[in-house]
Each structure stands twice: as C-alpha cells, then as structure tokens.
Design a protein around this motif. Sequence first.
Motif, PDB file in Angstrom:
ATOM      1  N   UNK A 138       3.429 -19.172  50.422  1.00  0.00           N
ATOM      2  CA  UNK A 138       3.432 -19.913  49.167  1.00  0.00           C
ATOM      3  C   UNK A 138       2.001 -19.998  48.629  1.00  0.00           C
ATOM      4  N   UNK A 139       1.948 -20.166  47.319  1.00  0.00           N
ATOM      5  CA  UNK A 139       0.643 -20.249  46.673  1.00  0.00           C
ATOM      6  C   UNK A 139       0.672 -21.418  45.703  1.00  0.00           C
ATOM      7  N   UNK A 140      -0.265 -22.358  45.799  1.00  0.00           N
ATOM      8  CA  UNK A 140      -0.287 -23.450  44.826  1.00  0.00           C
ATOM      9  C   UNK A 140      -0.590 -22.925  43.421  1.00  0.00           C
ATOM     10  N   UNK A 141       0.094 -23.463  42.448  1.00  0.00           N
ATOM     11  CA  UNK A 141      -0.108 -23.067  41.058  1.00  0.00           C
ATOM     12  C   UNK A 141      -0.340 -24.311  40.206  1.00  0.00           C
ATOM     13  N   UNK A 142      -1.455 -24.345  39.534  1.00  0.00           N
ATOM     14  CA  UNK A 142      -1.773 -25.514  38.723  1.00  0.00           C
ATOM     15  C   UNK A 142      -1.030 -25.487  37.395  1.00  0.00           C
ATOM     16  N   UNK A 143      -1.178 -24.389  36.668  1.00  0.00           N
ATOM     17  CA  UNK A 143      -0.629 -24.353  35.319  1.00  0.00           C
ATOM     18  C   UNK A 143       0.875 -24.232  35.297  1.00  0.00           C
ATOM     19  N   UNK A 144       1.339 -23.259  36.005  1.00  0.00           N
ATOM     20  CA  UNK A 144       2.752 -22.931  35.934  1.00  0.00           C
ATOM     21  C   UNK A 144       3.615 -23.993  36.597  1.00  0.00           C
ATOM     22  N   UNK A 145       3.113 -24.524  37.715  1.00  0.00           N
ATOM     23  CA  UNK A 145       3.950 -25.399  38.526  1.00  0.00           C
ATOM     24  C   UNK A 145       3.323 -26.765  38.762  1.00  0.00           C
ATOM     25  N   UNK A 146       2.223 -27.038  38.108  1.00  0.00           N
ATOM     26  CA  UNK A 146       1.623 -28.364  38.229  1.00  0.00           C
ATOM     27  C   UNK A 146       1.237 -28.721  39.650  1.00  0.00           C
ATOM     28  N   UNK A 147       0.672 -27.768  40.361  1.00  0.00           N
ATOM     29  CA  UNK A 147       0.230 -28.047  41.723  1.00  0.00           C
ATOM     30  C   UNK A 147       1.291 -27.763  42.765  1.00  0.00           C
ATOM     31  N   UNK A 148       2.484 -27.402  42.316  1.00  0.00           N
ATOM     32  CA  UNK A 148       3.524 -27.058  43.296  1.00  0.00           C
ATOM     33  C   UNK A 148       3.341 -25.605  43.733  1.00  0.00           C
ATOM     34  N   UNK A 149       4.282 -25.184  44.580  1.00  0.00           N
ATOM     35  CA  UNK A 149       4.086 -23.882  45.243  1.00  0.00           C
ATOM     36  C   UNK A 149       4.964 -22.787  44.658  1.00  0.00           C
ATOM     37  N   UNK A 174       6.421 -18.903  45.372  1.00  0.00           N
ATOM     38  CA  UNK A 174       6.690 -17.942  46.453  1.00  0.00           C
ATOM     39  C   UNK A 174       6.859 -16.568  45.836  1.00  0.00           C
TER      40      UNK A 174
END
Lengths: 331, 762
Positions: free
Chosen positions: B665-676, B678
């Motif tokens: 998993x990779x944290x995503x700030x913009x797309x997922x607001x800090x969620x992960x 895959x």
Amino acid sequence: MRIQRSILAVALLGLLPLLVSGCDIQEVVAESEEDVLVVEAMVHLVRPMDPTGADPVAGSRIQVFLHRTARADGGFAFDEPGAAIDVTFPDGAVHRLTELSNRSCAPGSSTRNNGTCYELENPEGPGSPLMGLEGGEVLDLRIETAEGGVITSSTRIPESFQLQAMVSGQACRVPPETIVAVEWTRAPSAWAYITETQMFGLSQALQAEDVEVNDPLFLLGLSLGADDTSTMFPKEFGLFERVGMEPELIDILQKGMPPATRARVSVSAVDRNYVGWIRGSNFHPSGRVRIPSVEGDGTGFFGASVSHWFEVFVEPLPPELQAGLGACPTG
Amino acid sequence: MLLGPLMAQTPASARTQAPAAAQATLTGSITDGAGPVFAADVLLLRDDELQARTSSGADGRYRVTLAPGDYTLRVTRLGYADVSRLISIAPEGTTRADVLLQPAAVLLEGFGVEATASRERVRFESLAGVSVRELGRDDVKGLPGLAEPDPLRAIQVLPGVVTTSDFSSSFHVRGGSSDQNLILLDGAPVFSPYHLGGAFSVFNADMVERAELTAGGFGVRHGGRVSSLLRVESDPGDGDFGVDMGITLLATRLALKGGVGSDLRWRFSGRRSYVDQLLKGVADVPYAFHDLQGVLEWTPTPRDRVRVTAYSGDDGLDFTDFDVDDFPLRVDWGWGNDVAGVNWTRSYSSGQFSVGASSTRFATGLTMPDFDDTDFRSRIDQQRAYVDVDVRANPLLRVSVGSSFERFSYDNLATTAGAIFSEGAGEGTQIGGYAGLALGRAGDWLVDVGLRADLWSPTLGEAATELSPRLAFKTFFGAESRWALQASAGRYTQFLHSLRDEELPVGLDTWVLADAHTPYVVSDQLQLGLSAYPSDEWEVSLEGYLRDFDGVVAFNVRDDPNTEADDVLQGTGRSWGADLMVKKREGAVQGWAALSFLDADRTFPDVLSPRQELPMATYSPIFDRRVDLDLVLSVPGPFGWETGMRMNVGSGTPYTRPIASYAAYQPRTLELGGRYDWNAASDILLGDRNGSRYPLYHRLDMSFRKTFHKSWGSLTPHLDILNVYNQRNVLFYYFEYEDDPVLRTGTSMFPILPTLGLEISF
C-alpha cells in the motif's frame, strides 16, 4: 557477402532465445509462508486544518491499517479485528482508536486484499487532539491484537512549514505551457517532501495530439532532505511514473500544462519512518523490501506527514474564475 | 644444511635425451658480480636440440655429465639476460665453464624478471611467504571462455578466488570484497576493468603477456588494497612486425606489433563489439563497446628500459532510438576506463632503480534525453608517481626502499526530477613509503621484513597515518630443497571503496574515498603454507589464512537525507580458509586442480531493524562459497586439436530468503486524503540475512583449438562451449506466496553456450 551476413545474423539471433529460454529454474513447492501482522499507521495532518472537517478527502487523521501477509489459500484478504490501539500524545493523553467496519483505510481494496481499519474519532472537529499538535512532537503507538500480540512504535511530527508565494488551500492561474515554481519553507526534521498532483482535463486537452492519458492523471514527486524546498510543476512530477509514459506526454509535461486544464498539488513533509517504509531497502529479486519502524509481534511503520495543497488553473479560465485568481509563481 | 654443496640436477625430459654413453663432465659457477646465482637454468644444446639440462645450486655451481663434443651452453635465469656460448667438452676429465650473468630486468615483488624459465619456480625459491599464481597468454586463450579470451575470467580458476555469478568477471579473493583487489596494468591501477557490466574484462588477451595473482601476503611495495594483487603485464612483442586478429561472436580485435631498430618494441590493439552493426536492419542492439590499448618498450641501453602503456575503453548502452513500446524508458548509459602509465627501470649489477607515473580514471554516466533533469554519474581519478630502489647489499641481504605519491578524486551524483538521491565528491592524497629487507639464501631459508607507512589526507576530515608492518618467512627442506614451509603476516590498508551492491550479478562500481564520514580499511592477515615441487613435473601447495577487515563499508539504504555523516554503513569482516593446488606442469596432459575452502563473514548495522539505534548483524557475504573446486586440463585431442577443459564445482552461495509477502500500500494525500492506495503489487518480508544457500554449483566448460600453419602465418579456429551439460545453476530464486501451494521459481545462470572464434596471425 550479404547472404553470409544474414546467416551470421540469424545465428546470433538464435543465441538470444537460447540465453533467455535456458534461464528458467523449474518451479517447486516451497516451504510455507510465515503469518505476520503488517501495520500501516499514519498521523496525517493537513495545514491549515479544516476546522469544520468538511473535506473528507483532504482532512487530517490518525489511522492504523492492519493486514496480514499473504497465505497460499487466500491472497491478502485477512482482517485483524479486535485490536486495542492506543496513541499517546505529547501531553500524556492516551487516545484509543476506533475500529471501523468499512474499508475506509484502503478504499481501493478488494476481496483479494483487505484488512481492518482503525481511526481516531473526530479528528478535525472542535476539540480534536490533532488541533494542538506541534511540529517536532512525538506520538507513541501501542497495538495489542486480539491474540495478545503487542506492537509499539513512535513517530515525530515534522515541523509546520509554509508555501511561498501562494496560499495553502487556494488556487492560482498560470498561462499554458508554463512551469510553476513551487517553494516552501523548511521543516527542519523532515526527511523528505512528497509532492503529489492530480491533473484534470488532460485527455480532452490532448485529444488533438492523439495522446492517451488518464483523467485525472496522478503523478508523484519527491524532494529528499529538509533543505530541498522547491520543485517545478509539472516538470519534476512523475518521478515514479516515467517508465512507460508516452513520450509525447512526457514532452508536453516537461514544458507545462495544456490550456484549460487544472491540477491539485500537495506538498507533504514526512518523517523518518514514512521515508523508510516507502523507499525500501537493498535489491532483492523477489520484490521490494521495506524498512520497518514498529517493534514487536509484526512489521510495518508508524509515520507522520504534514501537508499543504493548492490548485493551479491553466488559462483560459472558466468565466467564474476569471476574477480574483492570482498568478502562480513561475520558473 | 639442507642444501648440499652441489645442486646439479637433470630433469627427466633431459635425462631421456642424454646419450647413454656420456662420460665427460662439465662444471662451473654461475655468478652475477655480487655473488652466486641460485637456480639458473643451464642447458646444453647441439643443433638446437636439448642434450642435457641442469640448474645451479645455492652456491651457484652446476655439474652435468654428457657425451664429449661441441655444444651451445645456454644459461637463463629470471631477472638476468640470457647467456649463450659455444663450448667444447673434452673426452676425458672435467671441463669448466663459469658464467657471469648480467641483470636485465624490471622489479616484480622485489626481484628481477625477464626469462623463459618457470617464474613460479623461481619465486618459490627466491621469495619468502608470498603465493603468486601466474597465467600466460596461452593459458588464457586455452581456457574455455565466454566468446572473448579473458584474463580475469581465467583468474577465477585459481585457488582462493571466488566468483558469484556467471555473468560477472569480477572476483573475490580469500574473503575480500571485489573492490579490495589491486589490479595493475603494467603497474598502473585500473579501477573497474570490466565491459558489459562485468561480463568481460577490459584486458585484450592479444596484449597480455601474463597475469599474476598474489592472493595474499604481498610485500611492502604495494599499498592501497587489502585483499589481493593482480598484475597484468602487456607484451610489447619481439620487435618484428606482426599481426594478430581475433574474431568472435562478440567482437573483433586486431593487434599489431613491431619495432624500430633493436631498441624499440611496440604492440597496439583495438577491439570493438559488432553485434549492433551486424544486426542493423534486423534488430536494434543497444550495446557496443570498444577499446584501444598500446604498449611501447624502449631499451636504449642493456641496463635501461622505458615502458609506456595506455588503455582507453568505452561501453555504451543506448536506448534513445528505441520505440517506447519496445523499451519503456529512453536512456543513454556509458562507462569506461582510461589508463596511461610510464616506467623507467635501470638495472645495476647490485640492484635496480625504477621510477614511474600513471593516470587512471573510471567514469560512468546515464542520461535520459526526455528529461534534462536526470543525471546519474560516477567518476574516480587517480594520478600516481613512484620510485623504487632495490639493492643487493651482499649475497644474503637485499634492501628495498621506495615511495609513492597518489592523488585521488571522485564525483558521484544521482538526480532526477529535482530529487537528489545521492551525491558525493571529494579528493584525497596518499603518500606512501616503505623499506624492506630480504634476508637469506635462495633454496635454504628466506626472511622478508618490511614496514610500509601511508599518510592519507582527504579534503573532508583529518589526515591519518597508518603503519603496515609485514613479515614473511620460508624454509626449504627435502631433497634438492623442493619443499618449503612458509608463513607471512602483515597489515594492509585501503583508502577507497566501491559502494556497488555486490548482491547484484552485474553492475558498475561507485567509488568513494575515505574521509571524515567514511572509514578506511585496515586488514590484518596471516598466511601459513606448504609448497613443493616434488618433481619438475608437479607442483603442490597448501596454504591456510586468517584475515580480518576493519572499516569495510556498504551503501546505507536508510541514511538520513539531512546529513552526509551516515551515507555509508561501517562494518567489519573476517575470513579464514585454506587453498590447495596441485599442478602438472609438463607433459602432454597439463593442468591443475584447485580446491579452496572459505569461511567469511561481515558484520554491519542491521538496516532492516525497526530500531533507531541499529543493532549489528553478522552474516555470510554473497561470496562466501565454502568449498570451491576447479579442475583445469589441457589435453591433446585427435587431429592436432588442443582440448581445454574446466570443471568447476562449488558449494552454494548465500542468499536471503523471503519468508512472506504482503499487499503493498502507498499513502496518498490528494487522492485519498492520507489513506492507502493498493496498486496490485506486493512487497516481501525477509528471513535472516543470507541465512539460506543456493544449491551446489557445477559447470563444465570445454574448448577446442587447432592452429593451421600457413606460409603467410597461422589460422586458429576455436570452439568454446560453456556449461556443456546445460546445468541450471541458480542465479536467483523467486518465491510466490500468493500461489497455492507456495511456489519457488528462479532464474539460472548461463545455459549451454557455444561460441566460435577465429584467430589469425602473420
């Protein structure tokens, strides 16, 4: 002479498949895998923090995503319910995270991969403990699984920083094919700044050039070290996506964005634990190896990030934005 | 004493040719002005046919019996000019012929060389403690090779030498890293002498007279590396014009030799791979290499020798013309070496004086034409000047002194998309000096004692002085002093490192210098051995060793980007083992068996530990091949074909086994607001570092050569077959933990690989 050359060429070409085809090792059944709990824990702070918590995407949060290593009969689909997860704040207050029933930690997960998500309740509402966090402060994590396994870690919040020549959370305008110079102040303890962008409208803007592109297009950038406080947008984005991108699209983005497109851009200062987990370790033929920062009965990381974001609109602008949108700094 | 007053001997081959009715006696002394010369080769010839042969004893005297008559007496000795004269042996009584030899040599490890006799034998008799293995050009060409005859691949068949992959000609000696081998081309250091990421060495076999490997215990003359010394000597030719050509499936090479008068000899060569040109229009081959090499030797007087050597080579991997559908990233990658050296040696009856200078550089650079912000480069330069003096004070004592001045600089950068992944640059100066005493009587007992001092001064950090005492001892015993017990101990230092990940089967070195943040290597080493020439036909040696390495480094994959202080990890190493070699030197069937046992470890901070203060972890390095057996044979085949064979059997090398995999998993700030997010990939968890081993490695290589002599020259076609029985030796294992059941697949090293070549000489 031409015939001889052709024969030799064919002979040489014949060697290449021999080299390749001769290189497979027969597959055998290996020893069974080990069952290990994987912890993906983040303190994610967006500055300035939205006091209303209205933006569900760009909001601050503390979340812990628990999943397990693959098993031969079930892929990655293993939940880890019933864990007691406590985060201790600098003031000594201990906050227990709430187990969520949905897959909100990893929205893109499927039946082949999922886990269990735990989050801090009301992260952005009035009185949220996240409101008082300062850069440089340390948070402690303790996880006790339903089976009694214990995992601990600590993370240090990167210092707050400010975007330069633009306002966090707001938008600016830029002419087509122009590079935006993004600069920010230094966050002394940050190990890196992760930059992200989502570009909208590219597929329509590039239709005439017959360039295929995702819409929105997501690209990552990276500035390593606390002192590297600038990047060029969009030229220096796409560090990890360059392999396989169409050359025409690469060429376009090296100069700027096409007319009538827009993008959201974020800059996140991240800590040591985050960088270790993301950048990985030495080469291994079986896959990427990450550097953990949690100790105990599992692996994983407990990282922290502090993010700012802004929007870029490329001229010509839609009528509703033509007034009141300042110019982006260009470089 | 172990030696008798007279050490005359008649080799089996000579005895069989000596007339049975020999009754006359020839005797005499071989001296060089300073004393008796031991082990000089004394030959008696009639019409160029060998009639009898012996060698001088420790007191320089020789004695031989043979039929009376006229002969040519020829005396040769390593380090001296050959002497030939006509003599008449009286029918009765004793004829006496004394010979005065003139030194005519350059220094090699403290004594002169220039002869056709067994250099290894002379070393055995004249040098204390060191184990030097030598391969000549014919050895190199006779060994089965990967397309090109390759001196460095040939080195791999010697005892104590381990290689970890078929794809690489880099080597490890007695538990040392590959960057700890001092590789000299005519005395000039070469940093990374490889083409194609290590698949071939830069040394063109047509240019090589010999390659000599000192696996341990080298003398105080050499500093700068801790593990081994590999000297590659160019052959300037005999002064007559000649052409050597070689055509293989990989490259074409051309060497020209000639001379001016009787004083000047030269040889130049060029080589280029041509698959890219050959397949133009058929397929795009992105790789090509070329190199140029030359050596010039001038002997203005019998005592003076000036040698100039130059090498320049470049490799290019160019994907810039490729369609993105065929190759996903357009890159232009080049690398190469440039080496130039000059040496002047003056020989005296009581010693030699040598002075020289060299400049060497290794550089690599990778750019992407689509991204002007991408720059991956690495470069290291070294300039060196030195002087060596060797004086034979009396027959029992030789004194060596010398000094060197070396200047290093390096510049490494890896940046793309505005992110600097690594960078480093610096300079350093090494001033070295040594003094050594060689005591003893050749063939009786020998002691070498010496002290080397090195002053290292980097631009970043304080200067350091390191003293390296070295001691070697050898005593001879048995009939004709054919057996020797030898021991050596010493300290070795090294002020530079390669940060290349040695677990990658191919790759390029990234060199760095010792400075405030990077330690230098100090290695204490002990060797103890037994060597023997039970007969002129056989050679046997058994040598054990113990080494430790302090200050070895590795690239720190978890370094703090905010400081340069932790860019490299500092560690230690240790190795011990034993090498056995049995060599058949004469006869129709020649060859050797080399059996090596090695136990090596490295101790470094555990980069996969979650702790901030990293614990130390000890593990077996990738080159810890515990048992390695090489069998090399040269056998006459039918119809005049020479057959070469190499069988290599080695225990498995270590690797780190994955124990599980998990969704990446990779944290995503913009797309997922800090969620992960895959991306359908998985990452792995590792077990103990290098805690598993690949299975037994074994491979048979064969070569077939035949030389057709023509009126204008000679033609030598050759067929080389690597991995004759197509053994799938493991390069990598892959583990698929998402499959049911868990599967282990892998990639092998070379499959059966036949290559053809043709050599032309005239």
